[in-house]
Design an enzyme around this catalytic site. Structure first.
Site, PDB file in Angstrom:
ATOM      1  CE1 TYR A 129      30.217  47.650  97.248  1.00  0.00           C
ATOM      2  CE2 TYR A 129      30.107  47.040  94.930  1.00  0.00           C
ATOM      3  CZ  TYR A 129      29.484  47.439  96.095  1.00  0.00           C
ATOM      4  OH  TYR A 129      28.129  47.626  96.110  1.00  0.00           O
ATOM      5  CG  ASN A 225      25.809  50.210  90.678  1.00  0.00           C
ATOM      6  OD1 ASN A 225      26.743  50.958  90.964  1.00  0.00           O
ATOM      7  ND2 ASN A 225      24.720  50.117  91.422  1.00  0.00           N
ATOM      8  CB  THR A 248      29.536  41.015  82.509  1.00  0.00           C
ATOM      9  OG1 THR A 248      30.497  39.989  82.199  1.00  0.00           O
ATOM     10  CG2 THR A 248      28.143  40.542  82.179  1.00  0.00           C
ATOM     11  CD  GLN A 270      29.510  36.264  80.672  1.00  0.00           C
ATOM     12  OE1 GLN A 270      29.576  35.218  81.330  1.00  0.00           O
ATOM     13  NE2 GLN A 270      29.898  37.418  81.147  1.00  0.00           N
ATOM     14  CG  HIS A 273      26.451  38.466  84.666  1.00  0.00           C
ATOM     15  ND1 HIS A 273      26.852  38.324  85.976  1.00  0.00           N
ATOM     16  CD2 HIS A 273      27.178  37.565  83.964  1.00  0.00           C
ATOM     17  CE1 HIS A 273      27.768  37.375  86.065  1.00  0.00           C
ATOM     18  NE2 HIS A 273      27.984  36.896  84.857  1.00  0.00           N
ATOM     19  CD  GLU A 339      33.889  41.123  81.968  1.00  0.00           C
ATOM     20  OE1 GLU A 339      33.980  41.006  83.201  1.00  0.00           O
ATOM     21  OE2 GLU A 339      32.795  41.294  81.378  1.00  0.00           O
ATOM     22  CG  HIS A 340      34.277  37.087  80.018  1.00  0.00           C
ATOM     23  ND1 HIS A 340      33.319  38.014  80.398  1.00  0.00           N
ATOM     24  CD2 HIS A 340      34.820  36.612  81.163  1.00  0.00           C
ATOM     25  CE1 HIS A 340      33.280  38.085  81.711  1.00  0.00           C
ATOM     26  NE2 HIS A 340      34.178  37.250  82.213  1.00  0.00           N
ATOM     27  CG  ASP A 373      31.976  33.637  85.199  1.00  0.00           C
ATOM     28  OD1 ASP A 373      32.779  34.546  84.951  1.00  0.00           O
ATOM     29  OD2 ASP A 373      30.886  33.500  84.601  1.00  0.00           O
ATOM     30  CG  HIS A 432      69.871  68.013  89.360  1.00  0.00           C
ATOM     31  ND1 HIS A 432      69.189  69.161  89.661  1.00  0.00           N
ATOM     32  CD2 HIS A 432      68.936  67.005  89.340  1.00  0.00           C
ATOM     33  CE1 HIS A 432      67.900  68.882  89.806  1.00  0.00           C
ATOM     34  NE2 HIS A 432      67.728  67.576  89.610  1.00  0.00           N
TER      35      HIS A 432
END
Length: 441
Positions: A129, A225, A248, A270, A273, A339-340, A373, A432
């Site tokens: 996606y 989203n 982000t 950032q 975004h 995240e970063h 990025d 078994h």
């Protein structure tokens, strides 16, 4: 513009830090009631439901849900040569890094004739996606597609929202990136409905769709989203997913040696975004904090997306966090799990080596998040919302499964037969043990 959180003189537990550190309200739980009907409609209505949802949610009714090959070729032919060259270089770098991630099969002989092999096998088909809301992300096409290709996945499908300004097709640069990568199964489908199409498949309802529009996939990856994240949560188990990606985020751990202009630029990069994007500076230097604040005011008013940036920096998810020293700052960023994460301190490499929780770590003043990025060769599809505590960024491993192959000879089985019987009987599973004993009678 941006709030301050002063933790100086306070050494808090991870639990306490998690309560204090800023995060956006994602609203995934609230989105469930919106997403569930969409999943149901796509599962039962196929292409007709996808067209109706596009008309309602994207403002355009696509003539072609599957993008014609001619549209992909045209998009590539008309792509700005400078952008094409940059995308080709990004593909080259990302491919080199991801090819090196491939794990090796291995075989272990525990005794003569007792062998366990581990094989890494790519999934058969993936749905990738690519969002198309506030920005256009051909770079996300690269990150998703190259990782899947290097993993050896034979079937790749890409979905991106239809654009009213582009005749109901995804943005031309998205299509051009797909063409550059040799992907011709591309859908003009966005949001939760794209995730549903990938998870359940979709039957065509009009002549141009054919009998089947899209076959189900094994794994769905890619950011989106809150509705995309919610859809991924709801179909998890029907398909594998990479993560429930949220807005982000960047955290910067910096000391007095950092350039306040660099730090401010990276926080803004950032923030542009999304109004929910998080920008967090953690520093023991009050002087740096003040200088960064001043630069943020100047730079945010001059940037293109000034309203969006101001909303993000002024939101509850962004902050400047003051700490006693870099060691205390490390505790804060590890609790945050960004995240970063940028490390802009003295001896940045040594500090970065101590980080435990981050999607990706950017070391020193010349490794900004923007590099990752696009051109670093690393993957920019990364865990958000603190999930870096347990999750990894997208890579070839996202599309591989490990299969163990066990091969014993008669003699090797006989050597462990008594132990199998003893444990099986202790677990009250005598059959078994008999499955082993019976082979020697």
């Amino acid at each position: 513009m941006i709030q301050r959180i002063d933790l100086r003189g306070r050494r808090l537990s991870r639990r306490a830090l998690l309560d204090i550190l800023p995060r956006p309200d994602l609203g995934v739980d609230e989105a469930v009631h919106v997403v569930e009907p969409i999943l149901h409609d796509v599962r039962t209505g196929g292409a007709a439901a996808l067209r109706a949802l596009a008309e309602r949610l994207d403002g355009v009714r696509p003539e072609h849900l599957r993008v014609p090959k001619a549209a992909l070729d045209t998009a590539l032919a008309e792509l700005d040569p400078a952008v094409r060259a940059a995308l080709e270089e990004a593909i080259r770098r990302v491919r080199i890094v991801h090819a090196a991630q491939l794990p090796a099969d291995h075989s272990t002989e525990l005794a003569p004739g007792a062998v366990v092999r581990q094989r890494w096998i790519p999934v058969q088909r993936v749905g990738l996606y690519v969002p198309g809301g506030l920005a256009v992300y051909p770079s996300s096409v690269i990150m998703n597609v190259v990782a899947a290709q290097e993993a050896g996945v034979p079937g790749l499908a890409v979905a991106s929202p239809p654009q009213k300004d582009h005749g109901g097709l995804p943005h031309p640069t998205i299509l051009a990136a797909c063409a550059l990568l040799g992907v011709d199964e591309v859908y003009a489908v966005g949001g939760a409905q794209a995730i549903a199409m990938f998870a359940y498949g979709a039957v065509g309802s009009e002549p141009q769709d054919g009998e089947v529009l899209c076959d189900p996939v094994d794994v769905v990856t890619g950011p989106g989203n809150v509705y995309v994240a919610t859809a991924k949560r709801l179909v998890r188990g029907v398909v594998g997913i990479d993560a429930e990606a949220g807005p982000t985020e960047i955290a910067v751990l910096a000391d007095a040696t950092a350039d306040p202009g660099h730090v401010a630029l990276d926080l803004i990069s950032q923030a542009e975004h999304d109004p929910l994007a998080a920008s967090v500076l953690v520093t023991p230097s009050a002087e740096l904090a003040g200088a960064v604040e001043a630069r943020l005011v100047d730079l945010a008013s001059a940037t293109k997306h000034t309203t969006r940036v101001a909303q993000a920096l002024g939101g509850r998810q962004s902050a400047i966090v003051l700490v006693d020293d870099v060691a205390a700052g490390l505790e804060v960023v590890d609790a945050y799990g960004a995240e970063h994460l940028e490390i802009q301190t003295e001896d940045a490499a040594a500090v970065a080596a101590q980080v435990r929780n981050a999607g990706a770590v950017f070391v020193g003043p010349w490794s900004p998040v923007s590099l990752g990025d696009y051109m670093a060769g690393s993957n920019h599809v990364l865990p958000t919302g603190g999930s870096a505590h347990f999750a990894s960024g997208l890579g070839v491993h996202s599309f591989l499964k490990s299969v163990q192959v066990i091969e014993y000879t008669r003699e090797a089985l006989a050597e462990v037969a008594d132990g199998i019987v003893a444990v099986a009987n202790d677990e009250d599973l005598p059959a078994h043990g008999e499955a082993v004993r019976g082979r020697f009678h």
